[in-house]
Design a protein around this motif. Structure first.
Motif, PDB file in Angstrom:
ATOM      1  N   MET A 227      -6.860  -1.900 -16.750  1.00  0.00           N
ATOM      2  CA  MET A 227      -5.559  -2.015 -16.091  1.00  0.00           C
ATOM      3  C   MET A 227      -5.613  -1.438 -14.685  1.00  0.00           C
ATOM      4  SD  MET A 227      -1.808  -0.615 -17.318  1.00  0.00           S
ATOM      5  CE  MET A 227      -2.313   1.105 -17.321  1.00  0.00           C
ATOM      6  N   GLN A 228      -6.223  -0.272 -14.538  1.00  0.00           N
ATOM      7  CA  GLN A 228      -6.334   0.342 -13.216  1.00  0.00           C
ATOM      8  C   GLN A 228      -7.215  -0.487 -12.285  1.00  0.00           C
ATOM      9  OE1 GLN A 228      -6.997   4.761 -13.462  1.00  0.00           O
ATOM     10  NE2 GLN A 228      -6.803   4.372 -15.657  1.00  0.00           N
ATOM     11  N   ARG A 229      -8.255  -1.093 -12.832  1.00  0.00           N
ATOM     12  CA  ARG A 229      -9.126  -1.949 -12.028  1.00  0.00           C
ATOM     13  C   ARG A 229      -8.342  -3.161 -11.512  1.00  0.00           C
ATOM     14  NH1 ARG A 229     -14.611  -2.794 -15.034  1.00  0.00           N
ATOM     15  NH2 ARG A 229     -14.569  -0.519 -14.827  1.00  0.00           N
ATOM     16  N   SER A 230      -7.485  -3.691 -12.359  1.00  0.00           N
ATOM     17  CA  SER A 230      -6.658  -4.817 -11.941  1.00  0.00           C
ATOM     18  C   SER A 230      -5.647  -4.388 -10.886  1.00  0.00           C
ATOM     19  CB  SER A 230      -5.935  -5.415 -13.153  1.00  0.00           C
ATOM     20  OG  SER A 230      -5.252  -6.591 -12.811  1.00  0.00           O
ATOM     21  N   TRP A 231      -5.128  -3.161 -11.011  1.00  0.00           N
ATOM     22  CA  TRP A 231      -4.228  -2.649  -9.967  1.00  0.00           C
ATOM     23  C   TRP A 231      -4.918  -2.636  -8.605  1.00  0.00           C
ATOM     24  CZ3 TRP A 231      -2.228   2.270 -12.940  1.00  0.00           C
ATOM     25  CH2 TRP A 231      -1.175   1.894 -13.777  1.00  0.00           C
ATOM     26  N   VAL A 232      -6.160  -2.192  -8.577  1.00  0.00           N
ATOM     27  CA  VAL A 232      -6.903  -2.129  -7.317  1.00  0.00           C
ATOM     28  C   VAL A 232      -7.024  -3.519  -6.704  1.00  0.00           C
ATOM     29  CG1 VAL A 232      -9.131  -1.605  -6.263  1.00  0.00           C
ATOM     30  CG2 VAL A 232      -8.177  -0.063  -7.994  1.00  0.00           C
ATOM     31  N   ILE A 233      -7.444  -4.485  -7.519  1.00  0.00           N
ATOM     32  CA  ILE A 233      -7.669  -5.838  -7.015  1.00  0.00           C
ATOM     33  C   ILE A 233      -6.362  -6.492  -6.583  1.00  0.00           C
ATOM     34  CG2 ILE A 233      -8.405  -8.157  -7.696  1.00  0.00           C
ATOM     35  CD1 ILE A 233     -10.558  -6.825  -9.399  1.00  0.00           C
ATOM     36  N   LEU A 234      -5.313  -6.336  -7.388  1.00  0.00           N
ATOM     37  CA  LEU A 234      -4.043  -6.976  -7.041  1.00  0.00           C
ATOM     38  C   LEU A 234      -3.370  -6.297  -5.849  1.00  0.00           C
ATOM     39  CD1 LEU A 234      -2.460  -7.912 -10.484  1.00  0.00           C
ATOM     40  CD2 LEU A 234      -3.743  -9.325  -8.892  1.00  0.00           C
ATOM     41  N   THR A 235      -3.576  -5.008  -5.673  1.00  0.00           N
ATOM     42  CA  THR A 235      -3.041  -4.350  -4.484  1.00  0.00           C
ATOM     43  C   THR A 235      -3.705  -4.894  -3.222  1.00  0.00           C
ATOM     44  OG1 THR A 235      -2.550  -2.315  -5.710  1.00  0.00           O
ATOM     45  CG2 THR A 235      -2.733  -2.139  -3.313  1.00  0.00           C
ATOM     46  N   VAL A 236      -5.019  -5.095  -3.306  1.00  0.00           N
ATOM     47  CA  VAL A 236      -5.736  -5.710  -2.178  1.00  0.00           C
ATOM     48  C   VAL A 236      -5.200  -7.120  -1.924  1.00  0.00           C
ATOM     49  CG1 VAL A 236      -7.982  -6.549  -1.382  1.00  0.00           C
ATOM     50  CG2 VAL A 236      -7.811  -4.326  -2.512  1.00  0.00           C
ATOM     51  N   MET A 237      -4.957  -7.867  -3.004  1.00  0.00           N
ATOM     52  CA  MET A 237      -4.412  -9.217  -2.857  1.00  0.00           C
ATOM     53  C   MET A 237      -3.025  -9.179  -2.225  1.00  0.00           C
ATOM     54  SD  MET A 237      -4.646 -12.420  -3.024  1.00  0.00           S
ATOM     55  CE  MET A 237      -6.302 -12.414  -3.712  1.00  0.00           C
ATOM     56  N   CYS A 238      -2.205  -8.201  -2.610  1.00  0.00           N
ATOM     57  CA  CYS A 238      -0.875  -8.068  -2.005  1.00  0.00           C
ATOM     58  C   CYS A 238      -0.977  -7.828  -0.502  1.00  0.00           C
ATOM     59  CB  CYS A 238      -0.116  -6.911  -2.664  1.00  0.00           C
ATOM     60  SG  CYS A 238       0.422  -7.234  -4.360  1.00  0.00           S
ATOM     61  N   ILE A 239      -1.935  -6.995  -0.119  1.00  0.00           N
ATOM     62  CA  ILE A 239      -2.132  -6.731   1.308  1.00  0.00           C
ATOM     63  C   ILE A 239      -2.574  -8.005   2.030  1.00  0.00           C
ATOM     64  CG2 ILE A 239      -3.528  -5.439   2.967  1.00  0.00           C
ATOM     65  CD1 ILE A 239      -3.611  -3.161   0.914  1.00  0.00           C
ATOM     66  N   CYS A 240      -3.415  -8.804   1.357  1.00  0.00           N
ATOM     67  CA  CYS A 240      -3.854 -10.072   1.960  1.00  0.00           C
ATOM     68  C   CYS A 240      -2.696 -11.053   2.114  1.00  0.00           C
ATOM     69  CB  CYS A 240      -4.958 -10.694   1.102  1.00  0.00           C
ATOM     70  SG  CYS A 240      -6.512  -9.770   1.086  1.00  0.00           S
ATOM     71  N   LEU A 241      -1.746 -11.003   1.169  1.00  0.00           N
ATOM     72  CA  LEU A 241      -0.595 -11.905   1.228  1.00  0.00           C
ATOM     73  C   LEU A 241       0.495 -11.407   2.171  1.00  0.00           C
ATOM     74  CD1 LEU A 241      -0.188 -12.796  -2.569  1.00  0.00           C
ATOM     75  CD2 LEU A 241      -1.086 -14.265  -0.774  1.00  0.00           C
ATOM     76  N   LEU A 242       0.402 -10.143   2.563  1.00  0.00           N
ATOM     77  CA  LEU A 242       1.452  -9.536   3.375  1.00  0.00           C
ATOM     78  C   LEU A 242       1.749 -10.295   4.669  1.00  0.00           C
ATOM     79  CD1 LEU A 242       3.365  -7.153   3.243  1.00  0.00           C
ATOM     80  CD2 LEU A 242       1.635  -5.757   4.400  1.00  0.00           C
ATOM     81  N   PRO A 243       0.743 -10.820   5.398  1.00  0.00           N
ATOM     82  CA  PRO A 243       1.063 -11.562   6.632  1.00  0.00           C
ATOM     83  C   PRO A 243       1.975 -12.765   6.401  1.00  0.00           C
ATOM     84  CG  PRO A 243      -1.256 -10.977   6.591  1.00  0.00           C
ATOM     85  CD  PRO A 243      -0.707 -10.623   5.244  1.00  0.00           C
ATOM     86  N   ILE A 244       1.889 -13.392   5.224  1.00  0.00           N
ATOM     87  CA  ILE A 244       2.778 -14.527   4.939  1.00  0.00           C
ATOM     88  C   ILE A 244       4.224 -14.066   4.915  1.00  0.00           C
ATOM     89  CG2 ILE A 244       3.373 -16.296   3.231  1.00  0.00           C
ATOM     90  CD1 ILE A 244       0.484 -16.331   2.368  1.00  0.00           C
ATOM     91  N   TYR A 245       4.467 -12.870   4.361  1.00  0.00           N
ATOM     92  CA  TYR A 245       5.813 -12.312   4.336  1.00  0.00           C
ATOM     93  C   TYR A 245       6.249 -11.879   5.732  1.00  0.00           C
ATOM     94  CZ  TYR A 245       5.978 -12.118  -0.790  1.00  0.00           C
ATOM     95  OH  TYR A 245       6.025 -12.442  -2.116  1.00  0.00           O
ATOM     96  N   LEU A 246       5.330 -11.284   6.472  1.00  0.00           N
ATOM     97  CA  LEU A 246       5.678 -10.765   7.793  1.00  0.00           C
ATOM     98  C   LEU A 246       5.952 -11.874   8.797  1.00  0.00           C
ATOM     99  CD1 LEU A 246       3.077  -7.857   8.065  1.00  0.00           C
ATOM    100  CD2 LEU A 246       5.520  -7.668   7.582  1.00  0.00           C
ATOM    101  N   PHE A 247       5.239 -12.983   8.669  1.00  0.00           N
ATOM    102  CA  PHE A 247       5.353 -14.072   9.641  1.00  0.00           C
ATOM    103  C   PHE A 247       5.895 -15.349   8.993  1.00  0.00           C
ATOM    104  CE2 PHE A 247       1.807 -11.331  10.984  1.00  0.00           C
ATOM    105  CZ  PHE A 247       2.311 -10.887  12.196  1.00  0.00           C
ATOM    106  N   ALA A 248       6.781 -15.182   8.030  1.00  0.00           N
ATOM    107  CA  ALA A 248       7.328 -16.342   7.317  1.00  0.00           C
ATOM    108  C   ALA A 248       8.088 -17.277   8.250  1.00  0.00           C
ATOM    109  CB  ALA A 248       8.239 -15.877   6.184  1.00  0.00           C
ATOM    110  N   THR A 249       8.846 -16.721   9.175  1.00  0.00           N
ATOM    111  CA  THR A 249       9.638 -17.557  10.075  1.00  0.00           C
ATOM    112  C   THR A 249       8.766 -18.472  10.935  1.00  0.00           C
ATOM    113  OG1 THR A 249      11.513 -16.022  10.136  1.00  0.00           O
ATOM    114  CG2 THR A 249      11.280 -17.554  11.980  1.00  0.00           C
ATOM    115  N   PRO A 250       7.765 -17.966  11.676  1.00  0.00           N
ATOM    116  CA  PRO A 250       6.913 -18.878  12.448  1.00  0.00           C
ATOM    117  C   PRO A 250       6.116 -19.839  11.573  1.00  0.00           C
ATOM    118  CG  PRO A 250       6.089 -16.616  12.558  1.00  0.00           C
ATOM    119  CD  PRO A 250       7.446 -16.545  11.964  1.00  0.00           C
ATOM    120  N   ILE A 251       5.748 -19.415  10.384  1.00  0.00           N
ATOM    121  CA  ILE A 251       5.019 -20.320   9.476  1.00  0.00           C
ATOM    122  C   ILE A 251       5.909 -21.490   9.081  1.00  0.00           C
ATOM    123  CG2 ILE A 251       4.009 -20.529   7.177  1.00  0.00           C
ATOM    124  CD1 ILE A 251       2.986 -17.657   7.487  1.00  0.00           C
TER     125      ILE A 251
END
Length: 324
Positions: A29-53
């Protein structure tokens, strides 16, 4: 994407539980937290720049701006997803389903109250809606985690471990394969009832294989496939019998209702097939076959499905009938 990547835990936690290696459930479970947290950070630009996208894809300015603001408000929920799915798979592997149900029910009631308070009474609009969703999701996460750390999962949770950072490459590979396998196969809410079968058979298969009982796993597959096919046939029959009226609760347009009625045969067959596909996906997850099934799904969807849909839609002018 996070749901798919989190489903890798169904394989690992389920098999570890079946093999009585309970201490590994918390590590996974903790290993999955690490990987999914990294994935969330990778997805963060989509949230930050949703309007121009959205502008780039031709969305109307007003909608693009509002969606962009709402995306910023919903960043906390993004990370809640990353923590929630691993916890769910951790509890699910131990058949602690009622715990998740009670926590979710409490969060739902809180969400309803907060939505009424923040939107209707305080008039906060989009920020209020986002705050209600964020709080409700984090209540689910913290409530389930509190249940775990309070000692209700003896042996499975032994505290935080540096082992969560070992073998991340292999774990990430299984997670990505799970994501590909699931993300291209979600065709709508009409198959949500069969996701319960998906979760149940995944846990059962992984438990039986982990315990070294392959014949019991095969029998479980037979039972769940027949059960889901029977329900799918029932839904298919209902759609065919009610084809002239089942669209009426959703639209006031007779033209739309007529089109839906004409699609009833295709739609009913889709329900039948979609009753079996999630179950087989659950079998694959429980057995750890995500990589193989990911290749199959990518081939079926991108190599066969999309080109065939383009051909039938563009050259044979079948329109919406080619979607399924």
């Amino acid at each position: 994407m996070q749901w798919g990547m989190g489903s890798a835990l169904e394989t690992l936690c389920g098999q570890a539980y079946g093999a009585k290696q309970l201490h590994m459930l918390g590590v996974y479970m903790q290993r999955s937290w690490v990987i999914l947290t990294v994935m969330c950070i990778c997805l963060l630009p989509i949230y930050l720049f949703a309007t121009p996208i959205l502008r780039l894809f031709g969305q109307e300015e007003e909608i693009a701006v509002l969606a962009g603001k709402f995306s910023l408000y919903m960043i906390p929920q993004l990370f809640a997803y990353g923590f929630n799915f691993p916890i769910q798979k951790f509890l699910q592997a131990q058949s602690k389903v009622m715990t998740m149900a009670w926590v979710s029910a409490a969060a739902l009631l809180l969400h309803i109250f907060l939505s009424w308070l923040l939107i209707s009474q305080l008039g906060l609009g989009l920020p209020g809606a986002a705050a209600s969703l964020n709080i409700a999701w984090w209540v689910v996460v913290l409530g389930q985690f509190a249940y775990i750390v309070m000692g209700y999962c003896p042996g499975a949770w032994t505290g935080f471990s540096w082992g969560a950072f070992r073998d991340l490459g292999a774990f990430a590979k299984l997670s990505v394969a799970s994501a590909i396998m699931l993300c291209i196969n979600l065709s709508g809410w009409e198959i949500m009832v069969f996701f319960g079968f998906n979760a149940a058979i995944s846990v059962r298969i992984s438990n039986e294989l982990g315990a070294g009982r392959p014949r019991a796993a095969k029998f479980a597959v037979l039972v769940v496939v027949l059960s889901s096919a029977l329900l799918g046939f029932l839904f298919m029959t209902l759609i065919l019998v009610l084809k002239d009226v089942y669209a009426l609760p959703f639209t006031n347009s007779t033209a739309v209702a007529d089109v839906v009625s004409n699609l009833a045969v295709i739609f009913s067959l889709t329900l039948l097939l979609n009753s079996i596909q999630p179950v087989l996906t659950g079998v694959a997850v429980g057995a750890g076959w995500q990589s193989l099934v990911a290749y199959v799904n990518v081939g079926c969807y991108y190599v066969v499905g999309l080109p065939l849909g383009f051909l039938l839609g563009s050259y044979f002018d079948l329109g919406v009938q080619v979607r399924k």
